[in-house]
Design an enzyme around this catalytic site. Structure first.
Site, short mmCIF file in Angstrom:
data_model
loop_
_atom_site.label_atom_id
_atom_site.label_comp_id
_atom_site.label_asym_id
_atom_site.label_seq_id
_atom_site.Cartn_x
_atom_site.Cartn_y
_atom_site.Cartn_z
N GLU A 258 -17.50 10.02 -5.45
CA GLU A 258 -17.54 11.35 -4.82
C GLU A 258 -18.64 12.19 -5.46
OE1 GLU A 258 -13.88 13.59 -4.68
OE2 GLU A 258 -14.93 15.39 -4.05
N LYS A 390 4.93 5.90 -9.43
CA LYS A 390 3.94 5.87 -8.34
C LYS A 390 4.44 6.51 -7.05
CE LYS A 390 2.03 1.76 -10.48
NZ LYS A 390 1.80 0.35 -10.47
N ASP A 466 -3.76 2.42 -14.59
CA ASP A 466 -3.28 2.00 -13.28
C ASP A 466 -3.56 3.14 -12.29
OD1 ASP A 466 -1.88 1.32 -11.02
OD2 ASP A 466 -0.15 0.50 -12.11
N HIS A 563 -21.73 20.70 -1.82
CA HIS A 563 -21.41 19.38 -1.25
C HIS A 563 -22.51 18.93 -0.32
CE1 HIS A 563 -17.57 17.60 -2.44
NE2 HIS A 563 -17.31 18.80 -2.90
#
Ligand code: ADP
Length: 582
Positions: A258, A390, A466, A563
């Protein structure tokens, strides 16, 4: 290694009668088909036979010459030796000679043959209707369903290094060698990945040319990080910093695609550094696992709950739990009950490991023990989702999971103005309306921040965490208040789940990033787990920098502008629009 150079005559699946009746021989017979043995054994047998018969016949003929016996007078043993000699000559000539000649003169036509022959295996439309074709990954493991090799688009060079590999690829495509077993069968992880990759490309007809195969240690992931590898994805790593945190400077690695993210975080680090740095507190460190167990009645479930939560039993239970690892230390058991079902949530410290395996082992130990007290207990699952791993869950947000860190900084008013290009008032107002009110309006769970998950994910990927635990690790509330002319900003993150040993942390690239932060591997200090705790503080400090910078960009109305500048390279623009731009 049970891999043959040749394919045995392949048959279509026998479970389908139509198909079984149309068995086809997919290869012409080769010399190596002579014995029903693996290729290397067949070769060994015939080579041994050749040399043994040559030796035997020569010694017999020398004897005959010495004794003046006519050479054409032969006994039974010599006839057998002659027979063996001729047979081995035919085999060796057929195997090496013919293949060699074919490989020189008929290479292209023999390759065509492979496809011609395999065209016989193409499932006709009827068969397709009868046997559902599984997705690619599954079809690699299907032993009964031959796949049609496709021409690969775009054309590319093969990664295979030998003719034997070529045969193994065909076997994988046919399903006679399961893709998942290549590492075990070949004993060479890189070769297994190359063969699997080739098979995937032929099955799908799609090229993996942009996905690198070379330059990765496939042994390092075996049995630990990734199954059935065919290459690796490259993610650029940028450095934000120095982040001045608790008096120490950190260069923070962030793996991301990104645009703006690293640049923005870097700006936040600069503002924090110029203001004297950030400070962190680790308020809790406990990984959790909550199994689901069932009892014959709610009363029995409640009895078990009282037993587990009784402080008088804690010492005994923690002794049993802690046997799972020298680093696991049980801290608490809190239970939830739903009718006959009980969800005891075990929380423990796990040293420098993120700790999921460790805590699960400890829970299993305790369950085995409790079974002796409550023989009517039925363990439904080692994880009953009250853990909660998660998944966004209020229990994590309220009770915490992993490392609970609070990090703060006071940014000087002039730095807010000169570096962040906004004002203290604008930032305070934006935080109330966006991170607090806006998130409340959205019914957010732990999402009272601007973009904590951006930073968490990038640091997680760089350091071998993770990435799926980004869900709860990104829970964060960002507070911004005015302190005179200055601005106080803090992030409170109750669930940072990180480790510096185990999982992906041991891989070379990830390990290098941990090393950059000075938290690689097991802590050297007396205090187990200080590396992992330090990493959690760095994550929170970097989130603080990210929050400060993004909030400033939004307050200053710069977000879209930056951006457009950093996130839209001309390479993203298609040919037609490029022409227009010119
Ligand atoms: P996790 O529990 O995070 O899933 P592992 O299953 O790989 O990770 O457990 C970590 C392993 O590393 C355990 O076998 C543990 O004994 C070992 N280990 C070595 N040093 C440490 C340390 N400093 N802290 C925690 N575990 C360690």
């Amino acid at each position: 290694m049970d891999v043959r150079r040749r394919r045995s005559p392949a048959k279509l699946p026998s479970q389908n009668n139509d198909v079984a009746s149309s068995n086809v021989e997919v290869t012409s017979r080769k010399a190596s088909d002579a014995l029903p043995l693996p290729l290397y054994l067949t070769n060994t047998v015939f080579l041994a036979l050749f040399f043994a018969t040559v030796y035997f016949l020569l010694s017999r003929w020398r004897e005959k010459i010495r004794n003046s016996t006519p050479l054409h007078v032969v006994d039974l043993s010599e006839i057998s030796a002659l027979f063996g000699f001729v047979a081995s000559c035919i085999y060796l000539l057929g195997f090496f000679g013919v293949d060699f000649v074919q490989s020189v003169f008929f290479r292209s036509s023999s390759e065509d043959d492979v496809y011609e022959i395999d065209d016989h295996l193409v499932l006709n439309e009827d068969l397709r209707k009868k046997i559902p074709i599984p997705p690619c990954g599954q079809s690699l493991d299907c032993s009964s369903l031959p796949m049609k090799p496709n021409s690969i688009d775009p054309p590319r060079e093969s990664d295979l290094s030998s003719e034997e590999d070529e045969e193994i690829v065909k076997s994988v495509i046919e399903g006679t060698i399961p893709s998942y077993s290549l590492e075990t069968k070949l004993g060479d992880c890189k070769r297994a990945a190359a063969i699997r990759r080739e098979a995937v490309q032929r099955i799908t007809g799609k090229s993996l040319a942009g996905l690198p195969l070379e330059g990765f240690d496939y042994n390092s992931i075996l049995g630990q990080c990734c199954e059935m590898p065919v290459g690796y994805v490259q993610i650029p790593v940028g450095i934000a910093g120095p982040l001045l945190l608790d008096g120490v400077e950190y260069s923070v690695p962030m793996a991301t695609t990104e645009g703006c993210l690293v640049a923005s975080t870097n700006r936040g680090c600069k503002a924090i550094h110029m203001s004297g740095g950030a400070f962190s507190v680790l308020v809790n460190d406990a990984m959790s696992r909550a199994p689901v167990v069932r009892f014959p009645s709610a009363r029995r479930a409640a009895l078990a709950m009282f037993y587990l939560q009784d402080p008088a039993n804690f010492e005994r239970l923690s002794l049993i739990f802690n046997k799972s690892s020298r680093f696991a230390r049980l801290q608490s058991i809190t239970c939830r009950i739903a009718g006959k079902n009980l969800y005891p949530r075990f929380s423990c410290s796990t040293g420098d490991a993120m700790g999921m395996n460790m805590v699960s082992k400890g829970v299993q130990n305790v369950l085995d023990f409790i079974k002796t007290e409550f023989s009517d207990m039925d363990v439904i699952g080692i994880s009953g989702n009250c853990c909660s791993d998660k998944k966004a869950a209020a229990i994590n947000w309220i009770e915490g999971r992993g490392k609970h860190v609070v990090c703060e900084a006071t940014i000087k008013g002039e730095i807010v103005k000169n570096v962040l290009k906004t004002s203290v008032e604008a930032l305070v107002e934006l935080n109330v309306l966006k991170n607090l009110t806006g998130s409340a309006m959205a019914g957010s769970l732990g999402g009272f921040n601007a973009h904590a998950s951006n930073i968490v994910s990038a640091v997680f990927i760089a350091t071998g965490q993770d990435p799926a635990q980004n869900v709860e690790s990104s829970h964060c509330i960002t507070m911004i208040v005015a302190e005179g002319d200055d601005l106080h900003i803090s992030v409170s993150m109750p669930c940072i789940e990180v480790g510096t040993v185990g999982g992906g942390t041991q891989l070379a690239s990830q390990s290098a990033c941990l090393n950059l932060l000075g938290v690689k591997g097991s802590s050297n200090t007396e205090e187990a787990g200080s590396n992992a705790r330090q990493l959690a503080r760095v994550v929170a400090g970097t989130v603080l920098a990210g929050e400060l910078s993004l909030m400033s960009a939004i307050a200053a109305g710069q977000l879209v502008k930056s951006h457009m500048k950093y996130n839209r390279s001309s390479r993203d623009i298609g040919p037609s629009s490029q022409v227009n731009n010119r």
